[in-house]
Design a protein around this motif. Structure first.
Motif: not given
Length: 492
Positions: A275, A324, A327, A330
């Motif tokens: 990440c 995640v 982000l 993603h």
């Protein structure tokens, strides 16, 4: 200079190239402007391209001419002093390859130029200062990805205000190839972690089948995602996507002291490092999740259901999903009951069916109170490519291709839900015609004599596929995939 403009965006003949009118405030002292304002310009359509470097080109004399260069990054071009005539040529593979757009820029106009669009300009005043924000750091590795086309190519038919024979050009620019011989900009590469797992192997097979360009596959020997040093040796600016197909999946071992540490290290600490690099370099991260993030109380789980993991493995997967999801770019791809090239439930049941047929076993006990659907890695690989923007026939990911909206998607086989014992009976019937040898038992009965600890399993593992189907991708029915899988295994 026009001091009365309002900030505005204008599309051009090249997809993704946007011209901006900039608001400039001036008086007898000079002028002031906001050259780049993220919030306002995003609302007008500027991609959030994450600039990391600012370059300035000073042009001493009128007639200085530079280009045509296509670099492997996006850029926002503006003028600090003077005026230029700019020419942009699409050098990305696709329908608009070779398309030309021209306009003049002064301090009141800017232009956003995506990766792979060739850039050239001619200074129209002495002392012209040309500046650009880019979203990748210059490096020798990046320079290998440059592509060029000649300023004088008659096919481009660019009407330079100052004839090229009277312009000031570099020796290198004089010898760039014409469009007919130019190399299209190569795609951003895709970095796959966990290439030796079942999904990793399926991705390799699908990439090979489609002849896709720019994919790198790494196992723990070539890239250990838990090792900070491993990240220092990768030219991340040359990539556009990371696919994390690696995970600690031994759900029962995760309940032990040793396994708990390994599960958190791989499934959470390793993902956190991925990440970090994805955020720093504006990469898309595709991460594979699991039905174990839920408690299995509901008969079907959609993407918005809150996490409620029952065991350590599920806790680590839920923690990684949350990381995640922070982000901007993603995809969390959530699966269940994965079957591919490797040790898996179907192969185990086929082997047991053969043993029953050979008289070595009378019955096989399989749990009947865990309900879900199989996920074949072939479908997972195809679904991931779909979410990223690939369509059948593409050999590279077009920067301009429409993508599914970033976020979390369930991706399993379609069709009716079934218990493990129902699936085992189907496998036995398809393998040896002896499905009646499967004895349904409860999870409690099955693990009654098993050594502890045993991870708790969700009762219902069925994942709703509505969100994925709405993007245009409908996974194959798991029963049809199961039949094809067994036939392929028997033909080996």
């Amino acid at each position: 200079m026009d001091f009365g403009k309002q900030l505005a965006a204008h599309e051009t003949s090249i997809p993704g190239v946007i011209v901006f009118d900039l608001t400039v405030h001036g008086d007898n002292r000079g002028w002031f402007k906001e050259n780049w304002q993220r919030s306002k310009m995003l609302k007008l359509g500027l991609p959030d391209f994450g600039p990391v470097q600012n370059n300035i080109s000073y042009n001493e004399s009128r007639g200085a001419t530079r280009g045509i260069h296509a670099e492997p990054w996006d850029k926002l071009i503006s003028i600090a002093a003077g005026k230029i005539f700019g020419a942009w040529v699409d050098l990305r593979p696709g329908a608009s390859y070779g398309q030309v757009f021209c306009c003049e820029l002064d301090p009141t106009r800017a232009i956003y130029v995506p990766r792979g669009v060739g850039n050239a300009y001619q200074a129209l005043e002495d002392g012209t200062i040309y500046t650009y924000l880019v979203n990748a750091h210059w490096s020798a590795e990046q320079k290998k990805n440059y592509t060029f086309v000649n300023l004088a190519d008659p096919q481009l038919n660019i009407s330079w205000p100052i004839p090229l024979e009277k312009s000031i050009r570099s020796e290198a620019d004089l010898h760039h190839p014409f469009l007919a011989d130019a190399l299209p900009m190569g795609p951003r590469k895709t970095f796959v972690v966990g290439s030796n797992g079942q999904l990793g192997r399926a991705l390799q097979a699908e990439v090979a089948r489609r002849g896709l360009e720019g994919w790198e596959f790494h196992d723990i020997e070539s890239f250990d995602m838990c090792d900070p040093v491993a990240y220092e040796h990768i030219a991340w600016d040359t990539f556009g996507t990371i696919i994390n197909a690696a995970a600690f999946t031994a759900v029962d071992k995760a309940e032990t002291a040793e396994g708990r540490r390994a599960a958190w290290n791989i499934n959470v600490e390793g993902v956190a490092k991925l990440c970090r690099v994805a955020a720093e370099h504006q990469l898309t991260l595709v991460h594979v999740s699991s039905d174990y993030v839920f408690d299995g109380i509901q008969e079907s789980h959609n993407e918005s259901e809150e996490f409620a993991p029952l065991g350590v493995y599920g806790q680590t997967k839920a923690a990684a999903d949350a990381l995640v999801a922070q982000l901007q770019r993603h995809f969390v791809v959530r699966s269940s009951w994965v079957i591919g090239d490797g040790k898996n439930f179907v192969r185990t049941m086929m082997d047991l069916s053969h043993r029953v047929a050979g008289g070595k076993l009378a019955q096989v006990s399989v749990v009947n109170d865990q309900i879900g659907r199989l996920t074949f890695t072939k479908d997972m690989a195809a679904g991931i490519l779909w979410l990223l923007g690939y369509r059948e026939g593409d050999t590279a990911l077009d920067d301009r291709a429409p993508h599914a909206e970033f976020g979390t998607y369930n991706l399993t086989g379609s069709g009716a839900s079934a218990s493990w014992s129902d699936i085992a009976a189907r496998i036995f019937d398809l393998t040896g015609g002896n499905g009646d040898a499967v004895k349904p038992v409860s999870t409690a009965e099955y693990f009654a004599e098993a050594p502890s600890p045993i991870s708790p399993r969700p009762h219902y593992s069925t994942l709703a596929l509505n969100k994925l189907s709405a993007t245009g991708f409908v996974p194959a029915n798991w029963e049809e995939s199961l039949k094809a899988y067994i036939e392929a295994e028997q033909a080996r």
